[in-house]
Design an enzyme around this catalytic site. Structure first.
Site, short mmCIF file in Angstrom:
data_model
loop_
_atom_site.label_atom_id
_atom_site.label_comp_id
_atom_site.label_asym_id
_atom_site.label_seq_id
_atom_site.Cartn_x
_atom_site.Cartn_y
_atom_site.Cartn_z
N ASP A 77 0.85 -1.19 0.00
CA ASP A 77 0.00 0.00 0.00
C ASP A 77 0.89 1.24 0.00
O ASP A 77 2.12 1.15 -0.17
CB ASP A 77 -1.02 -0.04 1.15
CG ASP A 77 -0.42 0.22 2.52
OD1 ASP A 77 0.81 0.40 2.61
OD2 ASP A 77 -1.18 0.24 3.51
N CYS B 94 2.48 -3.59 4.05
CA CYS B 94 1.66 -2.41 4.35
C CYS B 94 2.30 -1.77 5.58
O CYS B 94 3.50 -1.91 5.80
CB CYS B 94 0.18 -2.76 4.50
SG CYS B 94 -0.23 -3.83 5.89
N THR C 6 1.72 -2.34 8.90
CA THR C 6 2.04 -3.37 9.90
C THR C 6 2.24 -4.75 9.29
O THR C 6 2.77 -5.65 9.96
CB THR C 6 0.89 -3.50 10.91
OG1 THR C 6 -0.30 -3.86 10.17
CG2 THR C 6 0.65 -2.20 11.68
N HIS D 239 7.76 -25.32 8.07
CA HIS D 239 6.65 -26.02 8.71
C HIS D 239 5.29 -25.74 8.05
O HIS D 239 4.44 -26.63 8.00
CB HIS D 239 6.54 -25.60 10.19
CG HIS D 239 7.64 -26.15 11.03
ND1 HIS D 239 7.60 -26.15 12.42
CD2 HIS D 239 8.83 -26.73 10.70
CE1 HIS D 239 8.71 -26.70 12.90
NE2 HIS D 239 9.48 -27.05 11.88
N HIS E 181 4.43 -32.15 8.96
CA HIS E 181 4.03 -30.78 8.60
C HIS E 181 3.10 -30.79 7.38
O HIS E 181 2.22 -29.95 7.27
CB HIS E 181 5.26 -29.92 8.34
CG HIS E 181 6.17 -29.86 9.53
ND1 HIS E 181 5.80 -29.27 10.72
CD2 HIS E 181 7.42 -30.35 9.73
CE1 HIS E 181 6.78 -29.38 11.59
NE2 HIS E 181 7.78 -30.04 11.01
C1 RB5 Z 1 -2.60 2.42 6.50
O1 RB5 Z 1 -2.77 3.56 7.27
C2 RB5 Z 1 -2.49 1.20 7.40
O2 RB5 Z 1 -3.70 0.93 7.99
C3 RB5 Z 1 -1.99 0.01 6.61
O3 RB5 Z 1 -0.78 0.29 6.02
C4 RB5 Z 1 -1.77 -1.26 7.39
O4 RB5 Z 1 -0.96 -1.05 8.50
C5 RB5 Z 1 -3.00 -2.03 7.74
O5 RB5 Z 1 -2.94 -3.13 8.28
#
Ligand code: RB5
Length: 154
Positions: free
Chosen positions: A8, A65, A67, A98, A133
């Site tokens: 993203d 993204c 996180t 695994h 596995h």
């Molecule tokens: C974008 O602000 C953020 O929500 C996205 O990059 C991600 O972390 C979502 O899981």
């Protein structure tokens, strides 16, 4: 390998860095975007990347993204996709050995570029161990296909 990569708006720079790194190692990298800094819905990139794997156009995928969570959760809704959301090389390695993860996801707001490279290296260099596995991966795929585990009581 043919590796599809998607992200993203938060992860454009990390995607570009990893693309250069992987291409220097001889991999073919298929970019499904985004390459813009404008806010972008991460499920779109997860969908486009995983579709390439489903269609046999890529061997595996990398999703980034903020996180790694949103894009990784999205990927795991796609049939045949086993996406490991992780921030460390050990988990990345074990996710292949695994879980036979065919996609890996992490967060550009969580880890830096060097750690991202290490995570990708450990995952790409590891091999699925099969055996017990394989039985467990088969159970994951049965859950995906049927929502149940045959022979297991509720
Ligand atoms: C974008 O602000 C953020 O929500 C996205 O990059 C991600 O972390 C979502 O899981």
């Amino acid at each position: 390998m043919k590796i599809v990569i998607g992200n993203d708006h938060v992860a454009v720079e990390m995607k570009q860095d990893l693309t250069r790194y992987l291409e220097e190692k001889g991999h073919e990298v298929i970019n499904v975007g985004t390459d813009e800094s404008a806010s972008f819905h991460y499920p779109i990139s997860a969908y486009r990347a995983c579709k390439k794997i489903q269609d046999g156009e890529a061997d595996c995928g990398i999703l980034i993204c903020g996180t790694g969570e949103g894009i990784g959760i999205s990927a795991n809704k796609m049939k045949g996709i086993r996406c490991c959301i992780c921030s460390d090389p050990y988990t990345a390695k074990l996710s292949k050995q695994h879980n036979n993860a065919n996609v890996i996801a992490f967060g550009a707001r969580v880890i830096g570029p060097e750690l991202a490279r290490m995570i990708v290296d450990e995952w790409l260099n590891a091999e699925f161990m099969g055996g017990r596995h394989q039985l467990r991966v088969d159970m994951i795929m049965e859950l995906e296909a049927t929502g149940r585990l045959s022979g297991i009581e509720d």
